[in-house]
Design a protein around this motif. Sequence first.
Motif, mmCIF file in Angstrom:
data_model
loop_
_atom_site.group_PDB
_atom_site.id
_atom_site.type_symbol
_atom_site.label_atom_id
_atom_site.label_comp_id
_atom_site.label_asym_id
_atom_site.label_seq_id
_atom_site.Cartn_x
_atom_site.Cartn_y
_atom_site.Cartn_z
ATOM 1 N N HIS A 28 -27.483 43.644 -1.916
ATOM 2 C CA HIS A 28 -26.774 43.184 -0.945
ATOM 3 C C HIS A 28 -25.817 42.035 -1.229
ATOM 4 N N TRP A 29 -26.480 41.307 -1.008
ATOM 5 C CA TRP A 29 -25.821 39.491 -1.148
ATOM 6 C C TRP A 29 -25.538 38.628 -2.058
ATOM 7 N N ARG A 30 -25.615 39.697 -3.194
ATOM 8 C CA ARG A 30 -24.500 39.515 -4.489
ATOM 9 C C ARG A 30 -23.496 40.054 -4.083
ATOM 10 N N TRP A 31 -23.181 41.176 -3.393
ATOM 11 C CA TRP A 31 -22.688 42.420 -3.227
ATOM 12 C C TRP A 31 -21.049 41.550 -1.906
ATOM 13 N N ARG A 32 -21.677 41.058 -1.362
ATOM 14 C CA ARG A 32 -21.736 40.588 -0.365
ATOM 15 C C ARG A 32 -20.954 38.493 -0.909
ATOM 16 N N ALA A 33 -21.503 38.102 -1.419
ATOM 17 C CA ALA A 33 -21.051 36.850 -2.197
ATOM 18 C C ALA A 33 -19.822 36.870 -3.213
ATOM 19 N N LYS A 34 -19.945 38.435 -3.657
ATOM 20 C CA LYS A 34 -18.607 38.931 -4.828
ATOM 21 C C LYS A 34 -17.681 39.338 -3.913
ATOM 22 N N LYS A 35 -17.884 39.673 -3.127
ATOM 23 C CA LYS A 35 -16.916 40.118 -2.397
ATOM 24 C C LYS A 35 -15.766 38.923 -1.574
ATOM 25 N N LYS A 36 -16.426 38.120 -1.054
ATOM 26 C CA LYS A 36 -16.351 36.837 -0.584
ATOM 27 C C LYS A 36 -15.521 35.937 -1.866
ATOM 28 N N ARG A 37 -16.033 35.921 -2.968
ATOM 29 C CA ARG A 37 -15.237 35.058 -3.931
ATOM 30 C C ARG A 37 -13.779 35.863 -4.602
ATOM 31 N N GLU A 38 -13.989 37.465 -4.420
ATOM 32 C CA GLU A 38 -13.204 38.392 -4.851
ATOM 33 C C GLU A 38 -11.401 37.643 -3.175
ATOM 34 N N ALA A 39 -12.124 37.217 -1.780
ATOM 35 C CA ALA A 39 -10.894 37.995 -1.102
ATOM 36 C C ALA A 39 -10.023 36.155 -1.783
#
Length: 106
Positions: A28-39
């Motif tokens: 989940h935290w890897r997914w959130r970090a990826k989404k934050k980078r994409e944003a």
Amino acid sequence: DTGTCFTCPPRDARDVDTAFKAAVAAKHWRWRAKKKREATIAAEQKKVASQGNPISHLIAGTTAGAFSRTVTAPLETVRIRLATGQVPTHLTAHAGSAAVGGGGGG
């Protein structure tokens, strides 16, 4: 040792549950970090796109500068000549008579 080592096989059901929860949380935290980078990347791309074409900014700045100089240069010349007393007398006489209401000097 009551800690859970993720490289060792689980010892009982609680270790399996803890290891599973930890894996899910990590994912989940890897997914959130990826989404934050994409944003962040998307926001930067949008910012760059909204700034427009640099050539159009160059043309707009050049046009504004030329217009500004064309309008202000004659006014500055008149101001300096008035300040130094270098205005021809026929112009000052005309301006003075028009200001008083003489309708024009000549």
